[in-house]
Design a protein around this motif. Structure first.
Motif, PDB file in Angstrom:
ATOM      1  N   GLN A   1      12.904  45.458 -19.966  1.00  0.00           N
ATOM      2  CA  GLN A   1      13.353  46.689 -20.652  1.00  0.00           C
ATOM      3  C   GLN A   1      14.309  46.643 -21.564  1.00  0.00           C
ATOM      4  O   GLN A   1      14.688  47.280 -22.376  1.00  0.00           O
ATOM      5  CB  GLN A   1      13.464  47.671 -19.532  1.00  0.00           C
ATOM      6  CG  GLN A   1      11.849  48.106 -18.989  1.00  0.00           C
ATOM      7  CD  GLN A   1      12.042  49.328 -18.060  1.00  0.00           C
ATOM      8  OE1 GLN A   1      13.073  50.162 -18.163  1.00  0.00           O
ATOM      9  NE2 GLN A   1      11.140  49.739 -17.397  1.00  0.00           N
TER      10      GLN A   1
ATOM     11  N   GLY B   1      14.993  47.370 -25.373  1.00  0.00           N
ATOM     12  CA  GLY B   1      16.068  48.142 -25.927  1.00  0.00           C
ATOM     13  C   GLY B   1      16.797  47.571 -26.938  1.00  0.00           C
ATOM     14  O   GLY B   1      16.976  48.192 -27.796  1.00  0.00           O
TER      15      GLY B   1
ATOM     16  N   GLY C   1      10.434  52.314 -19.273  1.00  0.00           N
ATOM     17  CA  GLY C   1      11.118  53.011 -20.366  1.00  0.00           C
ATOM     18  C   GLY C   1      12.594  53.521 -20.044  1.00  0.00           C
ATOM     19  O   GLY C   1      13.159  53.820 -21.035  1.00  0.00           O
TER      20      GLY C   1
ATOM     21  N   ILE D   1      15.020  52.125 -18.597  1.00  0.00           N
ATOM     22  CA  ILE D   1      16.323  51.463 -18.931  1.00  0.00           C
ATOM     23  C   ILE D   1      16.426  51.164 -20.602  1.00  0.00           C
ATOM     24  O   ILE D   1      17.385  51.296 -21.015  1.00  0.00           O
ATOM     25  CB  ILE D   1      16.153  50.068 -18.255  1.00  0.00           C
ATOM     26  CG1 ILE D   1      16.185  50.065 -16.794  1.00  0.00           C
ATOM     27  CG2 ILE D   1      17.291  48.933 -18.695  1.00  0.00           C
ATOM     28  CD1 ILE D   1      16.051  48.959 -16.065  1.00  0.00           C
ATOM     29  N   THR D   2      15.074  50.921 -21.054  1.00  0.00           N
ATOM     30  CA  THR D   2      15.206  50.680 -22.477  1.00  0.00           C
ATOM     31  C   THR D   2      15.708  52.018 -23.160  1.00  0.00           C
ATOM     32  O   THR D   2      16.833  51.768 -24.153  1.00  0.00           O
ATOM     33  CB  THR D   2      13.638  50.928 -23.209  1.00  0.00           C
ATOM     34  OG1 THR D   2      12.909  49.775 -22.087  1.00  0.00           O
ATOM     35  CG2 THR D   2      13.663  50.356 -24.398  1.00  0.00           C
TER      36      THR D   2
ATOM     37  N   ILE E   1      19.641  51.993 -22.752  1.00  0.00           N
ATOM     38  CA  ILE E   1      20.239  51.085 -23.590  1.00  0.00           C
ATOM     39  C   ILE E   1      20.695  51.829 -24.897  1.00  0.00           C
ATOM     40  O   ILE E   1      21.640  51.826 -25.428  1.00  0.00           O
ATOM     41  CB  ILE E   1      19.681  49.805 -23.422  1.00  0.00           C
ATOM     42  CG1 ILE E   1      19.791  49.054 -22.135  1.00  0.00           C
ATOM     43  CG2 ILE E   1      20.302  48.924 -24.656  1.00  0.00           C
ATOM     44  CD1 ILE E   1      19.253  47.782 -21.996  1.00  0.00           C
TER      45      ILE E   1
END
Lengths: 183, 257
Positions: free
Chosen positions: A88, A92, B176, B178-179, B182
């Motif tokens: 993840q 990101g 998703g 953590i995505t 960030i």
């Protein structure tokens, strides 16, 4: 009124040694668009790691079924050596790199019209370098944490991400060095 | 001559009916049709009722913890005294399901032989249309699908609803999170930095502006002073800009050479 002003400024930008100026501008824009293209493809296409019957990563996994003809889209298994957190993070930062590249293009076009003569395109350069940094973080985390003891090879998305990194570095440097021509 | 009906009717018609003297009849017909359809619908409604059962979709829980599986229903009828709740369990990978809980005749009957003996408890309230159960001390073998079926006589036609139980060692972060975190944090920082930069510029410009104001205020005398103030306010910022651009022009020319 606004179009008149914009037209006048464009006039100023382009009549001063117009041909070489136009060439430089189009060259830089082409490089920037290529950077954006590579970064987006690397982020979207699931082809970072390949084996004979599978290609995977970033968002999902394509596995070849027994028939040798059918590809099935699956979720990446969560037991990826606590990899779901790291994956993840890679996702990101890859998305952030794309966002910064696009923002940098918008800022460059904005500064083309509003910057005073002889000034540098620092803002667009900084954003492009941020994009380069983000994709570098993503690539480093991915290379270090995944597929260390597996048989396989890196796919085209991974290579495109590296090329995108290089181009972003190049264009970022160009923006920082470039000055708006005065004549 | 007395007022004849023939004189009155045309007047009233021009006021209300204008060009369509049969408008009154049309509205009457429409109203009657509406009433007819309403009665037909209302009469038909009780026959098309079905009980609707609600449970969750998926339930995540840790090993060793307790989990509450909720089951609720909607019915057009009042909750009768013969309402029945029944829960059944199908393990992951199995084809058959076994019954683990039944509520009928006002009394709950929990599992005393199956995989949930001594672990199951009824925590629902039938009067409030709640048929939830509590399972204690979860184990990995409890992974599976739990189905709730409710019957509220005479409202017995309905589809049972299932909830999937997933037992984890450690509850994972959803895909998703953590995505998104960030991306959100970095973009937020960027906006913050840009906002602070522009704010600083604005404050510095204001400070310079107010300094120049006070300077010219002291020098001038009365009207002259105020006029000078206004003029200097108009001239100063543009002077500064011109000076700056001149400097830069000279710089770049020197560098070019």
């Amino acid at each position: 009124m606004l179009f008149k002003l914009v037209g006048q400024k464009f006039h100023l930008v382009f009549t001063s040694s117009s041909k070489s100026m136009l060439k430089a501008l189009s060259g830089i824009c082409f490089l920037h668009l290529t950077t954006i293209f590579f970064l987006f493809w690397a982020t979207i296409d699931d082809a970072w790691w390949f084996t004979r019957s599978m290609y995977t990563d970033l968002w999902g996994r394509w596995v070849m079924e027994e028939n040798d003809d059918v590809w099935v889209y699956m979720d990446i298994p969560t037991s990826y050596r606590k990899g779901e957190y790291y994956l993840q993070a890679v996702q990101g930062f890859a998305v952030l790199a794309c966002i910064f590249a696009v923002l940098s293009l918008c800022v460059f076009i904005f500064q083309l019209f509003t910057l005073g003569k002889g000034q540098r395109f620092t803002m667009s350069g900084v954003m492009q370098l941020l994009s380069c940094f983000c994709i570098m973080v993503a690539l480093s985390v991915y290379t270090d944490h995944f597929h260390r003891k597996e048989n396989g090879w890196y796919g085209w998305s991974y290579i495109m991400a590296w090329i995108g990194w290089l181009l972003a570095l190049l264009t970022g440097g160009i923006y920082i060095i470039l000055r708006k021509r005065v004549d | 001559m007395p007022l004849q009906f023939s004189h009155v009717v045309p007047v009233s018609c021009t006021l209300l009916c204008s060009t369509r003297p049969s408008a009154g009849r049309l509205t009457e017909a429409m109203l009657s049709l509406l009433v007819l359809t309403a009665t037909v619908l209302l009469a038909a409604a009780p026959q098309s009722e079905a009980i609707v059962i609600y449970t969750g979709w998926e339930k995540h829980a840790l090993v060793g913890s307790d989990v509450r599986l909720s089951c609720s229903f909607f019915s057009w009828r009042w909750t009768s005294e013969e309402v029945t709740f029944s829960w059944s369990y199908r393990p992951d990978g199995a084809k058959d399901s076994i019954s683990i809980f039944h509520y009928t005749g006002g009394a709950p009957y929990v599992d005393n032989k199956g995989p949930f003996r001594d672990r199951l408890e009824f925590v629902g309230n039938p009067a409030r249309r709640d048929g939830s159960i509590l399972i204690r001390n979860l184990d990995f073998n409890d992974n599976g699908t739990f189905t709730c079926d409710v019957k509220n006589p005479p409202d017995i036609v309905g589809r049972p609803s299932s909830v999937r139980l997933l037992v984890f060692e450690q509850v994972p972060i959803q895909a998703g999170v953590i995505t998104g975190a960030i991306i959100g944090v970095v973009l937020g920082l960027l906006i913050l930095v840009v906002a602070i930069y522009y704010l600083m510029r604005f404050l510095v410009a204001r400070r310079v502006f107010s300094l120049s104001m006070s300077k010219h205020g002291r020098k001038g005398k009365g009207k002259e002073g105020s006029q000078q103030k206004q003029a200097s306010v108009l001239v100063d910022p543009s002077k500064q800009k011109a000076a700056a651009s001149e400097k830069k022009k000279q710089e770049s020319r020197r560098e070019k050479k």
